[in-house]
Scaffold this motif. Structure first.
Motif, short mmCIF file in Angstrom:
data_model
loop_
_atom_site.label_atom_id
_atom_site.label_comp_id
_atom_site.label_asym_id
_atom_site.label_seq_id
_atom_site.Cartn_x
_atom_site.Cartn_y
_atom_site.Cartn_z
N VAL A 40 19.25 -4.03 -14.17
CA VAL A 40 18.32 -3.38 -13.25
C VAL A 40 18.14 -1.92 -13.64
N ALA A 41 19.24 -1.24 -13.97
CA ALA A 41 19.19 0.18 -14.30
C ALA A 41 18.38 0.45 -15.57
N ILE A 42 18.59 -0.32 -16.62
CA ILE A 42 17.86 -0.06 -17.85
C ILE A 42 16.37 -0.40 -17.71
N ILE A 43 16.07 -1.46 -16.95
CA ILE A 43 14.66 -1.80 -16.71
C ILE A 43 13.98 -0.63 -15.99
N LYS A 44 14.67 -0.09 -14.99
CA LYS A 44 14.11 1.05 -14.24
C LYS A 44 13.84 2.24 -15.17
N MET A 45 14.79 2.51 -16.06
CA MET A 45 14.64 3.66 -16.96
C MET A 45 13.55 3.43 -18.02
N LEU A 46 13.37 2.20 -18.46
CA LEU A 46 12.39 1.91 -19.51
C LEU A 46 10.99 1.66 -18.95
N HIS A 47 10.89 1.52 -17.66
CA HIS A 47 9.60 1.20 -17.03
C HIS A 47 8.51 2.21 -17.38
N LYS A 48 8.87 3.47 -17.47
CA LYS A 48 7.86 4.52 -17.74
C LYS A 48 7.22 4.38 -19.12
N PHE A 49 7.88 3.67 -20.04
CA PHE A 49 7.31 3.49 -21.38
C PHE A 49 6.34 2.31 -21.41
N GLU A 70 17.35 6.61 -27.64
CA GLU A 70 18.41 7.37 -26.96
C GLU A 70 18.86 6.65 -25.67
N LEU A 71 17.89 6.17 -24.90
CA LEU A 71 18.23 5.41 -23.69
C LEU A 71 19.00 4.14 -24.05
N ALA A 72 18.59 3.47 -25.11
CA ALA A 72 19.29 2.26 -25.55
C ALA A 72 20.74 2.59 -25.85
N GLN A 73 20.99 3.71 -26.50
CA GLN A 73 22.36 4.09 -26.84
C GLN A 73 23.19 4.35 -25.58
N VAL A 74 22.59 5.00 -24.59
CA VAL A 74 23.30 5.27 -23.33
C VAL A 74 23.75 3.97 -22.68
N PHE A 75 22.90 2.95 -22.74
CA PHE A 75 23.21 1.66 -22.12
C PHE A 75 23.91 0.69 -23.08
N ARG A 76 24.29 1.19 -24.24
CA ARG A 76 24.93 0.37 -25.29
C ARG A 76 24.08 -0.86 -25.63
#
Length: 176
Positions: free
Chosen positions: A133-142, A104-110
């Motif tokens: 930077v934004a996607i790295i920040k969002m994926l960091h928790k995984f 889902e996050l991947a889709q948001v960031f295309r």
């Protein structure tokens, strides 16, 4: 310290990149990002570098670059309206329970899923450096397992439209 983006056109010959890197190393300057590839004319390459430094430092580096053989043009495009892109591959932990959220996050960031295993997803992300930077920040928790980035590439916008300025105007207008 401001990060400057330099676009350097060079003759495509062996050793050019080594001489440029050596120039920076001898003067104790770091190159934070580096992308090299063929330019619009055969036999010419474009090197895009992101270099930290003040205006005076960058001016000195530019003069030094022009002294190198095979360097044709050096342009500091930091303050110019540009199109900027970067490619990143990012491998993230994605167990069965978290996989849907990562997708889902991947889709948001295309971003595109380019590999999948029982416990990981590898995504391909293309965009401006801020998006990276934004996607790295969002994926960091995984849990990020690996990242490979190309470095920024850029071309000056002939339209003269400054997207950073447009973002600022949109932000101001949305708060009114």
């Amino acid at each position: 310290m401001l990060k400057h983006t330099l676009s350097v056109l060079v003759e495509d010959e062996a050793g050019v990149l080594t001489r440029i890197a050596g120039l920076f190393a001898r003067r104790g300057y770091n190159i934070e990002s580096l992308a090299v590839g063929p330019a619009e004319k055969e036999g010419i390459s474009r090197i895009t570098m992101v270099v930290p430094g003040d205006d005076r430092t960058i001016e000195q580096l530019t003069k030094q670059l022009y002294k190198l053989i095979n360097v044709l043009k050096v342009q500091d495009v930091t303050q110019l309206p540009c199109v900027e892109r970067e490619l990143m591959l990012i491998k993230v932990n994605a167990t069965a329970s978290g996989r849907a959220e990562v997708i889902e996050l991947a889709q948001v960031f295309r971003a595109r899923v380019v590999d999948i295993s029982e416990d990981t997803l590898t995504l391909e992300v293309v965009g401006d450096p801020g998006k990276m930077v934004a996607i790295i920040k969002m994926l960091h928790k995984f849990g990020i397992r690996e990242i490979a980035r190309t470095g920024k590439i850029t071309l000056v916008r002939d339209s003269g439209v400054n997207t950073e300025y447009l973002k600022l105007v949109e932000t101001v207008n949305s708060h009114q």
